[in-house]
Design a protein around this motif. Structure first.
Motif, PDB file in Angstrom:
ATOM      1  N   ARG A  97       0.832  -1.208   0.000  1.00 42.19           N
ATOM      2  CA  ARG A  97       0.000   0.000   0.000  1.00 42.19           C
ATOM      3  C   ARG A  97       0.866   1.258   0.000  1.00 42.19           C
ATOM      4  O   ARG A  97       0.610   2.215  -0.743  1.00 42.19           O
ATOM      5  CB  ARG A  97      -0.909   0.006   1.223  1.00 42.19           C
ATOM      6  N   LEU A  98       1.896   1.255   0.854  1.00 39.10           N
ATOM      7  CA  LEU A  98       2.785   2.418   0.920  1.00 39.10           C
ATOM      8  C   LEU A  98       3.534   2.623  -0.403  1.00 39.10           C
ATOM      9  O   LEU A  98       3.740   3.771  -0.832  1.00 39.10           O
ATOM     10  CB  LEU A  98       3.778   2.248   2.065  1.00 39.10           C
ATOM     11  N   GLN A  99       3.908   1.524  -1.026  1.00 38.26           N
ATOM     12  CA  GLN A  99       4.603   1.661  -2.307  1.00 38.26           C
ATOM     13  C   GLN A  99       3.667   2.190  -3.392  1.00 38.26           C
ATOM     14  O   GLN A  99       4.079   2.986  -4.250  1.00 38.26           O
ATOM     15  CB  GLN A  99       5.205   0.303  -2.703  1.00 38.26           C
ATOM     16  N   ASP A 100       2.411   1.769  -3.349  1.00 34.96           N
ATOM     17  CA  ASP A 100       1.435   2.337  -4.287  1.00 34.96           C
ATOM     18  C   ASP A 100       1.201   3.821  -3.996  1.00 34.96           C
ATOM     19  O   ASP A 100       1.086   4.634  -4.924  1.00 34.96           O
ATOM     20  CB  ASP A 100       0.113   1.571  -4.201  1.00 34.96           C
ATOM     21  N   GLN A 101       1.138   4.169  -2.714  1.00 32.17           N
ATOM     22  CA  GLN A 101       0.992   5.574  -2.359  1.00 32.17           C
ATOM     23  C   GLN A 101       2.210   6.379  -2.803  1.00 32.17           C
ATOM     24  O   GLN A 101       2.093   7.540  -3.226  1.00 32.17           O
ATOM     25  CB  GLN A 101       0.802   5.723  -0.845  1.00 32.17           C
ATOM     26  N   LEU A 102       3.377   5.753  -2.726  1.00 30.47           N
ATOM     27  CA  LEU A 102       4.600   6.415  -3.182  1.00 30.47           C
ATOM     28  C   LEU A 102       4.551   6.665  -4.682  1.00 30.47           C
ATOM     29  O   LEU A 102       4.982   7.723  -5.173  1.00 30.47           O
ATOM     30  CB  LEU A 102       5.807   5.554  -2.805  1.00 30.47           C
ATOM     31  N   GLN A 103       4.000   5.715  -5.426  1.00 33.14           N
ATOM     32  CA  GLN A 103       3.850   5.917  -6.872  1.00 33.14           C
ATOM     33  C   GLN A 103       2.888   7.064  -7.153  1.00 33.14           C
ATOM     34  O   GLN A 103       3.120   7.880  -8.051  1.00 33.14           O
ATOM     35  CB  GLN A 103       3.345   4.620  -7.520  1.00 33.14           C
ATOM     36  N   VAL A 104       1.804   7.150  -6.383  1.00 38.26           N
ATOM     37  CA  VAL A 104       0.860   8.269  -6.556  1.00 38.26           C
ATOM     38  C   VAL A 104       1.554   9.587  -6.254  1.00 38.26           C
ATOM     39  O   VAL A 104       1.386  10.581  -6.985  1.00 38.26           O
ATOM     40  CB  VAL A 104      -0.371   8.077  -5.642  1.00 38.26           C
ATOM     41  N   ALA A 105       2.347   9.613  -5.168  1.00 40.61           N
ATOM     42  CA  ALA A 105       3.048  10.846  -4.802  1.00 40.61           C
ATOM     43  C   ALA A 105       4.053  11.244  -5.881  1.00 40.61           C
ATOM     44  O   ALA A 105       4.215  12.438  -6.179  1.00 40.61           O
ATOM     45  CB  ALA A 105       3.748  10.660  -3.454  1.00 40.61           C
ATOM     46  N   ARG A 106       4.729  10.276  -6.460  1.00 43.17           N
ATOM     47  CA  ARG A 106       5.694  10.597  -7.519  1.00 43.17           C
ATOM     48  C   ARG A 106       4.991  11.086  -8.780  1.00 43.17           C
ATOM     49  O   ARG A 106       5.484  11.990  -9.469  1.00 43.17           O
ATOM     50  CB  ARG A 106       6.556   9.368  -7.821  1.00 43.17           C
ATOM     51  N   ARG A 107       3.834  10.480  -9.101  1.00 41.33           N
ATOM     52  CA  ARG A 107       3.065  10.971 -10.236  1.00 41.33           C
ATOM     53  C   ARG A 107       2.566  12.395  -9.970  1.00 41.33           C
ATOM     54  O   ARG A 107       2.511  13.237 -10.867  1.00 41.33           O
ATOM     55  CB  ARG A 107       1.873  10.041 -10.509  1.00 41.33           C
ATOM     56  N   THR A 108       2.230  12.647  -8.690  1.00 40.81           N
ATOM     57  CA  THR A 108       1.793  13.997  -8.317  1.00 40.81           C
ATOM     58  C   THR A 108       2.916  15.000  -8.531  1.00 40.81           C
ATOM     59  O   THR A 108       2.707  16.092  -9.086  1.00 40.81           O
ATOM     60  CB  THR A 108       1.351  14.011  -6.844  1.00 40.81           C
ATOM     61  N   LEU A 109       4.137  14.651  -8.101  1.00 36.29           N
ATOM     62  CA  LEU A 109       5.281  15.552  -8.288  1.00 36.29           C
ATOM     63  C   LEU A 109       5.547  15.789  -9.767  1.00 36.29           C
ATOM     64  O   LEU A 109       5.765  16.945 -10.193  1.00 36.29           O
ATOM     65  CB  LEU A 109       6.518  14.956  -7.606  1.00 36.29           C
ATOM     66  N   ALA A 110       5.521  14.724 -10.555  1.00 36.66           N
ATOM     67  CA  ALA A 110       5.768  14.888 -11.999  1.00 36.66           C
ATOM     68  C   ALA A 110       4.687  15.761 -12.635  1.00 36.66           C
ATOM     69  O   ALA A 110       4.975  16.622 -13.490  1.00 36.66           O
ATOM     70  CB  ALA A 110       5.812  13.523 -12.664  1.00 36.66           C
ATOM     71  N   ALA A 160       4.762  18.211  -2.419  1.00 35.10           N
ATOM     72  CA  ALA A 160       4.821  16.879  -3.037  1.00 35.10           C
ATOM     73  C   ALA A 160       6.092  16.145  -2.641  1.00 35.10           C
ATOM     74  O   ALA A 160       6.070  14.931  -2.371  1.00 35.10           O
ATOM     75  CB  ALA A 160       4.724  17.006  -4.554  1.00 35.10           C
ATOM     76  N   ARG A 161       7.224  16.852  -2.594  1.00 36.01           N
ATOM     77  CA  ARG A 161       8.492  16.224  -2.201  1.00 36.01           C
ATOM     78  C   ARG A 161       8.447  15.783  -0.733  1.00 36.01           C
ATOM     79  O   ARG A 161       8.996  14.728  -0.373  1.00 36.01           O
ATOM     80  CB  ARG A 161       9.649  17.201  -2.431  1.00 36.01           C
ATOM     81  N   GLN A 162       7.806  16.596   0.120  1.00 32.69           N
ATOM     82  CA  GLN A 162       7.689  16.213   1.532  1.00 32.69           C
ATOM     83  C   GLN A 162       6.853  14.948   1.691  1.00 32.69           C
ATOM     84  O   GLN A 162       7.185  14.072   2.501  1.00 32.69           O
ATOM     85  CB  GLN A 162       7.064  17.376   2.318  1.00 32.69           C
ATOM     86  N   GLN A 163       5.784  14.826   0.937  1.00 32.01           N
ATOM     87  CA  GLN A 163       4.952  13.623   1.003  1.00 32.01           C
ATOM     88  C   GLN A 163       5.731  12.394   0.553  1.00 32.01           C
ATOM     89  O   GLN A 163       5.609  11.316   1.141  1.00 32.01           O
ATOM     90  CB  GLN A 163       3.708  13.818   0.142  1.00 32.01           C
ATOM     91  N   ILE A 164       6.563  12.546  -0.463  1.00 23.52           N
ATOM     92  CA  ILE A 164       7.388  11.429  -0.938  1.00 23.52           C
ATOM     93  C   ILE A 164       8.362  10.998   0.149  1.00 23.52           C
ATOM     94  O   ILE A 164       8.534   9.795   0.416  1.00 23.52           O
ATOM     95  CB  ILE A 164       8.143  11.833  -2.218  1.00 23.52           C
ATOM     96  N   GLU A 165       8.995  11.963   0.802  1.00 25.29           N
ATOM     97  CA  GLU A 165       9.953  11.639   1.856  1.00 25.29           C
ATOM     98  C   GLU A 165       9.264  10.935   3.029  1.00 25.29           C
ATOM     99  O   GLU A 165       9.792   9.957   3.589  1.00 25.29           O
ATOM    100  CB  GLU A 165      10.644  12.921   2.332  1.00 25.29           C
TER     101      GLU A 165
END
Length: 483
Positions: free
Chosen positions: A190-203, A236-241
């Protein structure tokens, strides 16, 4: 009066005296206060209802993930907690063997050789008095306590119950460990999927910033739109971290459960997990399928037999003993026929006045039974609550996912329209940010619901017993009507 009649009268008098003396120690007034609750008291269907959905002993394989299968297998093989539970089974088995040994005759042999000076001023006559002689004894003895009142038989049944409870507790520990590993594994996904969402958000925000910069250079936007676009990047970067930190912590927790500090886990998506079926109601055979309930029920059974064994201690103990062997003064004569000695006879022990020891022991055993009964009632109540919660949550999450998918599709469409209008100069960038926020919220919610759905399914497998396979004795015990 003949000699035989006199002997019979003497024996009868002795028995009557024994009965009267035994009455001095009584367990009257000591009774258990707790009562086992019936299945219908917990809202479970009556016996004969349709059984629940079958749960495989390797239920985690139903999710179709080979990496998960490997991790659970490693955890079950190397878990210290599981090994502790197995050691308790070995301890209970030893107690069972000890209790069983008390029900059969005991035989022992002895060989003794001694050099001794006999006192001149004692009861030993001449020529032994004052002399130094060698003495020897070679003897075989046997004893058997006749269990007329069931003291040892009940103790054996109590030991059997304790042993069966320990075995069920191993299964409960196994189910719990497998569920913890599986839940942690899906939490990591779940966290890895959320990380993918966060990275898509940053992009996506970086693309939006590039678009705003182009429009500012073309004089179509102001610095306000530029600053609005730039503000979204640090967030967005803070959420990724933050998500990366949670991923590492979850990896550490999973490694501890598996017992491998150097554990390497490949990234997985929740979408790859195969969902399992969910029952629509609490199963009728819940009492026999959960190892924790089974263990609690066997504890009640053991405590019940402990009480019967404690009550039997109020009655006389009858012990038959016998010996046969050789004894002589002078080792050279030990093996002569004249050195033979033997004896046989009963021994009766009666509890008369023991300063309340037997009653105190019985009160303690009765309190143990009350604790065991209420622990069982509490375990069943918690189990029914647990299953009801997981069934309700699973059904609710499925309905929520239908609505969330519709909401996400609508948000994605609104975002595309807002972005196209902004590019065409028909809308403001604030409209784009608002639409984008709705999209990102739906994406996060979609991942959270998918993770909750799998987590609830795992907990449901655990709450339904985790594939515990009760034997016939356990099934009868689970469905026995409380007395």
């Amino acid at each position: 009066m003949t000699t035989r009649t006199a002997k019979n009268s003497a024996r009868l008098s002795a028995l009557l005296a024994a009965a009267l003396l035994a009455g001095c120690a009584s367990y009257s007034g000591i009774e258990s206060q707790a009562r086992l609750r019936t299945p219908d008291a917990f809202g479970l269907p009556a016996g004969g209802a349709q059984p629940s959905m079958p749960v495989s002993p390797a239920w985690w394989k139903d999710f179709g993930d080979a990496q998960l299968d490997r991790l659970v297998g490693q955890a079950l093989d190397g878990s210290p907690n599981l090994k502790i539970a197995r050691a308790r089974v070995a301890r209970a088995s030893a107690v069972l063997e000890l209790a069983n040994a008390a029900t059969v005759p005991q035989v022992e042999g002895s060989l003794e050789a001694r050099r001794q000076r006999y006192t001149e001023n004692g009861a030993v006559p001449a020529p032994l008095a004052g002399s130094i002689r060698d003495t020897g004894t070679l003897q075989l003895g046997a004893s058997w306590e006749l269990d007329f009142f069931g003291r040892y038989a009940q103790a054996l049944e109590a030991a059997i119950g304790a042993s069966r409870a320990a075995e069920a507790e191993v299964e409960a520990a196994r189910v719990l460990l497998a569920s913890q590993v599986t839940r942690s594994y899906f939490q990591l996904a779940r966290l890895q999927d959320q990380l993918q969402v966060a990275r898509r958000t940053l992009a996506q925000r970086e693309e939006s910033l590039g678009l705003v910069r182009d429009r500012v250079r073309a004089g179509l936007d102001t610095t306000l739109e530029l600053r609005q676009s730039e503000a979204g990047l640090p967030e967005a970067r803070q959420q990724i971290e933050a998500l990366q930190e949670q991923v590492q912590l979850t990896r550490n927790a999973l490694a501890a459960l598996v017992g491998r500090p150097d554990l390497q886990v490949e990234a997985r998506s929740l979408a790859n997990a195969r969902p399992v079926a969910v029952p629509s109601a609490i199963p009728a055979d819940l009492l026999g399928r959960r190892p924790d309930i089974t263990a609690a029920r066997w504890r009640v059974e053991a405590a019940t037999h402990d009480i019967e064994s404690a009550k039997a201690q109020f009655y006389p103990n009858v012990n038959l003993s016998a010996f046969a062997g050789l004894s002589s003064i002078g080792l050279s004569r030990l093996l002569e026929a004249g050195s033979l000695q033997w004896g046989v006879g009963p021994a009766i022990h009666l509890p008369i006045f023991d300063a309340g020891r037997l009653r105190a022991n019985l009160r303690g055993k009765t309190a143990d039974l009350d604790v065991a009964v209420e622990s069982y009632n509490g375990t069943v109540l918690d189990a029914v609550h647990d299953v009801a919660d997981q069934v309700a949550s699973s059904q609710s999450i499925a309905r929520q996912q239908v609505q969330q998918r519709e909401a996400q599709a609508a948000a994605e469409g609104a975002y595309e329209i807002a972005l196209q209008r902004y590019k065409a100069g028909l809308g403001t960038f604030l409209n784009v940010l608002t639409a984008e926020t709705a999209v990102l919220n739906q994406r996060r919610l979609g991942v959270d619901l998918a993770g909750r759905a799998l987590d609830t399914q795992v907990q449901l497998m655990r709450s339904l017993g985790g594939g515990f396979q009760p034997d016939a004795d356990t099934q009868r015990l689970a469905t026995r009507t409380p007395s």
